[in-house]
Scaffold this motif. Structure first.
Motif, short mmCIF file in Angstrom:
data_model
loop_
_atom_site.label_atom_id
_atom_site.label_comp_id
_atom_site.label_asym_id
_atom_site.label_seq_id
_atom_site.Cartn_x
_atom_site.Cartn_y
_atom_site.Cartn_z
N ALA A 121 0.90 -1.10 -0.05
CA ALA A 121 0.15 0.08 0.02
C ALA A 121 0.95 1.29 -0.18
CB ALA A 121 -0.93 -0.03 1.15
N SER A 122 0.44 2.02 -0.64
CA SER A 122 1.16 3.46 -0.89
C SER A 122 0.72 4.54 0.04
CB SER A 122 1.34 3.86 -2.25
OG SER A 122 0.03 4.18 -2.81
N ASN A 123 -0.62 4.23 0.16
CA ASN A 123 -1.22 5.20 1.37
C ASN A 123 -1.96 4.57 2.47
OD1 ASN A 123 -2.77 7.48 2.38
ND2 ASN A 123 -4.13 7.65 0.66
N LEU A 124 -1.39 4.68 3.78
CA LEU A 124 -1.95 4.19 4.96
C LEU A 124 -2.37 5.02 5.82
CD1 LEU A 124 0.52 1.17 5.40
CD2 LEU A 124 -1.64 0.94 4.59
N SER A 125 -2.85 6.29 5.31
CA SER A 125 -3.20 7.55 6.20
C SER A 125 -4.45 6.97 7.20
CB SER A 125 -3.97 8.65 5.33
OG SER A 125 -5.07 8.08 4.62
N TRP A 126 -5.13 5.93 6.90
CA TRP A 126 -6.04 5.69 8.04
C TRP A 126 -5.44 4.98 8.97
CZ3 TRP A 126 -6.50 0.33 9.16
CH2 TRP A 126 -5.56 -0.65 8.24
N LEU A 127 -4.09 4.93 8.99
CA LEU A 127 -3.50 4.28 10.12
C LEU A 127 -2.45 5.51 10.85
CD1 LEU A 127 -1.96 0.73 9.25
CD2 LEU A 127 -3.46 1.20 11.08
N GLY A 128 -2.67 6.51 10.37
CA GLY A 128 -1.88 7.67 10.84
C GLY A 128 -0.53 7.57 10.16
N ILE A 129 -0.28 7.01 9.03
CA ILE A 129 1.05 6.93 8.18
C ILE A 129 1.03 7.60 7.22
CG2 ILE A 129 2.67 5.24 7.11
CD1 ILE A 129 1.87 2.89 9.26
N ASP A 130 2.27 8.37 7.05
CA ASP A 130 2.16 9.16 5.51
C ASP A 130 2.97 8.23 4.52
OD1 ASP A 130 1.41 11.79 6.90
OD2 ASP A 130 3.33 11.95 7.56
N GLY A 131 2.10 7.84 3.56
CA GLY A 131 2.46 7.08 2.46
C GLY A 131 2.40 5.61 2.92
N GLY A 132 3.43 4.86 2.64
CA GLY A 132 3.29 3.49 2.90
C GLY A 132 4.11 3.07 4.19
#
Length: 407
Positions: A121-132
């Motif tokens: 995954a390149s977008n894990l913003s739902w986990l509070g992570i910028d990018g992957g």
């Protein structure tokens, strides 16, 4: 109270004895669900602003094996409870216990596909992570998934020993993650025949380090499984290159599973699949190393090896690791009764015992000087000081014998 189903099957109701571990066996589902727990903890830590610390949870698998289980084994200590004779048949036929092992498989598959998503995954913003995920987090995740695969091999071990065709196929499915389907053949028809002899690649020899045992066991078991299955098919007038070859159809399950993951998430998932598989089967081989280290079945006057007895397996009755590994640590009873289900395996008199649970001994095996300091004198004591009765590493045999004063 005896249920109608119990009456129909002819099993009498159990006496007042109760399995105090009955519902604790559900903790065996921690490894295949740990990734979901780790994800929740990463999210929670990021929500609290602890972003520098949150990635550590992707390493939840190694933390479980090397830290938490040894601590819990030390705290809770040995089990000390064996099922009495009068409940053995009832426990054997209580399907609750086999459902505990069946449940491992859907969680295992779900976790593996979820890991594939997290790796790519390149977008894990739902986990509070910028990018992957970063590389270190991806490796930690791969090792955590590898722990699930390694414990999964033990689940496959429990299923693969059974006579039921469904359980044997479920065993192969569980092995697909680590590409170790040949274990189903070699363990049942190879290891159980040659255990605690120099001919068994999965029985560690005295003075043999884990790092020299690992390639010997991996390649020896692979070669043995192919030879065993080829001979079986030859007796049926069939060639080995057939779908009926249980080594090939087990590997085909791995090809299908890995192919589905690559199709879903792209080829970039492949390096992490390799990492988790290698780490997973390495955990299995570490357990193999400690289960029979230095132990040897003596030869009879007829030149055959004596029957395998409780004294040919190292045991541990530490309750926490027993729960996570379905009584694998009661290894002597398992070798005496391979088809016996885990819930009725007993801690047997006469079996040599490890100083701690398997989880603690795994870490020790990685450091040969510490391992030998802890284990060599125990092997020698088990044989009353007679080094000639020990299964010694061949290339070190003369040196070992000389050390103990044997010409």
């Amino acid at each position: 109270m005896t249920t109608s189903r119990t009456r129909e099957q002819g099993y009498s109701a159990p006496p007042q004895w109760r399995d105090r571990k009955r519902y604790l066996w559900l903790f065996g589902l921690v490894p295949p669900t740990a990734l979901f727990l780790a994800t929740a903890l990463v999210w929670a830590f990021n929500e609290l602003g602890w972003t520098a610390v949150s990635p550590v949870w992707w390493w939840i698998g190694p933390m479980l094996v090397y830290v938490l289980l040894p601590i819990l084994d030390r705290f809770f200590g040995p089990d000390g409870q064996n099922p009495p004779d009068e409940v053995m048949e009832y426990l054997e036929n209580d399907k609750y216990y086999r459902y505990c092992t069946y449940a491992y498989i859907p969680f295992q598959v779900l976790s593996l596909f979820f890991a594939g998503y997290l790796w790519t995954a390149s977008n894990l913003s739902w986990l509070g992570i910028d990018g992957g995920l970063g590389l270190v987090s991806k490796i930690g995740l791969a090792l955590s998934v590898g722990v699930m695969g390694g414990v999964g091999i033990n689940t496959a071990h429990e299923l693969g020993h059974k006579k039921d065709d469904l359980e044997r196929w479920l065993s192969k499915i569980t092995l697909a993650q680590t590409f170790y389907g040949h274990f189903y053949i070699e363990h049942n028809r190879g290891h159980h025949v040659r255990v605690a002899t120099p001919e068994d690649p999965a029985s560690a020899r005295f003075a043999e380090t884990f790092w020299s045992f690992l390639p010997r066991s991996v390649w020896g078991s692979l070669r043995s499984s192919w030879e065993l299955e080829s001979k079986r098919l030859e007796r049926m007038s069939k060639r080995p290159w057939t779908i009926r070859n249980d080594v090939l159809n087990a590997w085909l399950m791995s090809v299908v599973l890995w192919g589905a993951l690559i199709a879903a998430f792209g080829v970039s998932v492949l390096p992490y699949l390799v990492i988790q598989a290698v780490y997973g089967f390495t955990l299995l081989e570490t357990v193999n190393y400690l289960e029979h280290y230095g132990l040897l079945r003596q030869k009879t006057a007829a030149g055959r090896y004596e029957r395998c007895t409780p004294e040919h397996s190292w045991n541990s009755d530490h309750i926490v690791t027993n729960i996570f590994l379905y009584h694998l640590q009661r290894h002597s009873d398992h070798h005496a009764n391979p088809t016996r289900r885990y819930q009725i395996l007993r801690s047997m008199d006469g079996a040599p015992n490890l100083p701690s649970g398997y989880a603690s001994m795994i870490s020790l095996a990685y450091f040969p000087p510490l391992w030998r300091r802890v284990m060599d004198h125990r092997v020698l004591a088990h044989y009353g000081g007679d080094i000639t009765r020990v299964n010694i590493q061949p290339r070190k045999r003369s040196r070992v014998l000389a050390k103990y004063g044997v010409a």
